[in-house]
Write an enzyme that holds these catalytic residues in place. Structure first.
Site, PDB file in Angstrom:
ATOM      1  CE  LYS A  52      -3.805  -2.477   2.096  1.00  0.00           C
ATOM      2  NZ  LYS A  52      -4.469  -2.955   3.315  1.00  0.00           N
ATOM      3  CD  GLN A  96      -3.339  -4.510   6.495  1.00  0.00           C
ATOM      4  OE1 GLN A  96      -3.331  -3.513   5.792  1.00  0.00           O
ATOM      5  NE2 GLN A  96      -3.801  -5.680   6.061  1.00  0.00           N
ATOM      6  CG  ASP A 119      -9.871  -0.458   4.529  1.00  0.00           C
ATOM      7  OD1 ASP A 119      -9.768  -0.699   3.313  1.00  0.00           O
ATOM      8  OD2 ASP A 119      -9.087  -0.911   5.390  1.00  0.00           O
TER       9      ASP A 119
END
Ligand code: NAD
Length: 284
Positions: A52, A96, A119
């Protein structure tokens, strides 16, 4: 059988994001920023975060990775997220997953400012997505929808079976399909006879984490198969949840692993962050 090439579609999206970043820099003196919070030393999670960071650099984003030991307390992580919520250079915040067991994942996700929730895991965005309202959408299912768009695969009226019902993959996938007027069946570990569902489906989308779960006799001739699974075999080989070699010849379209859904997830993260910067950047 046609392969759905996630790698080249991901590149196309990333090229678009890069060109939009140039415009934002020139016209508004703004650089989209992404903050990633990672806790513990899970190698797979660190590998995803590195990918990322690399992708952010490639498109010209500003990015920060908060890498923390798994001894960190929940309150300490909350403080970092709150700092990122206030930071005007940060337009997207990503935690994450998975997190160590002493951390309440849902509690942390709810601390993220919904306008920076790139997200799409905050309940605010999940609720808006289910209601078919403008929202941030989880990157993996969003990437699958982008593939359908790109390959002009019509969803309305199609029988779609989603295998796997997690909050980050299967459930949002099902909502997005329903919003496109598909007839959606969601299956999971407790489904009694998985094959009886998949065999009838025009489209099967599987995100489970079991290599070769979907076999040739579970798919009807001409079906479309989307493989979200990522599994590392003992040999080191990366495979999905579909027995690709035997299933592919029966399909009209299929995604490979690697090179299918995986690259799309990162592309959608970049697109969501760009969208946040454009839409909310001057207000935060
Ligand atoms: P998860 O463990 O949270 O959920 C797995 C789901 O699969 C559950 O709903 C469970 O009931 C179901 N399931 C498990 N075994 C099953 C079986 N035998 N038959 C039917 N259903 C079964 O996992 P997740 O986070 O949703 O991830 C699923 C897979 O997708 C993993 O392989 C993961 O690596 C992959 N993934 C890929 C991407 C990507 O970018 N391509 C992104 C996220 C997750």
């Amino acid at each position: 059988m046609q392969l759905i090439d996630g790698k080249s579609l991901s590149k196309k999206v990333q090229d678009y994001v890069k060109s939009e970043v140039e415009i934002l820099k020139t016209e508004k003196n703004m650089v989209p920023g992404l903050a990633v919070v990672i806790v513990g030393d899970d190698p797979a999670s660190h590998a995803y975060v590195s990918m990322k960071e690399k992708a952010c650099k490639n498109v010209g984003f500003y990015s920060i990775a908060h890498k923390m030991p798994d001894t960190i307390t929940q309150d300490e992580i909350i403080n970092i997220i709150m700092m990122m919520n206030k930071n005007p250079h940060i337009h997207g915040i990503l935690v994450q997953l998975p997190l160590p067991s002493h951390i309440d994942t849902n509690r942390l996700l709810e601390v993220i400012n919904p306008v920076k929730d790139v997200d799409g895991f905050h309940a605010y965005n999940v609720g808006r997505m289910v209601s078919n309202l403008d929202s941030f959408v989880a990157c993996t299912p969003l990437g699958v929808m982008k593939m359908f768009d790109e390959y002009e695969i019509e969803l309305e009226g199609k029988d779609v079976v989603v295998v796997g019902a997690s909050n980050i993959v299967g459930k949002p996938m099902a909502s997005l399909l329903l919003n496109k007027n598909a007839t959606v069946t969601v299956t999971h570990i407790h489904t009694k006879d998985l094959a009886s569902h998949t065999r009838k489906a025009d489209i099967v989308i599987v995100g489970v984490g079991v290599p070769s779960l979907i076999k040739e006799d579970m798919i009807k001739e001409g079906a479309i198969v989307i493989d979200i699974g990522i599994n590392r075999l003992e040999s080191g080989k990366l495979v999905g949840d579909v027995d690709f070699e035997n299933v592919a010849p029966k399909c009209s379209y299929i995604t490979p692993v690697p090179g299918g859904v995986g690259p799309m997830t990162i592309a959608m993260l970049l697109e969501n962050t760009l969208h946040s910067a454009k839409q909310f950047g001057e207000k935060i």
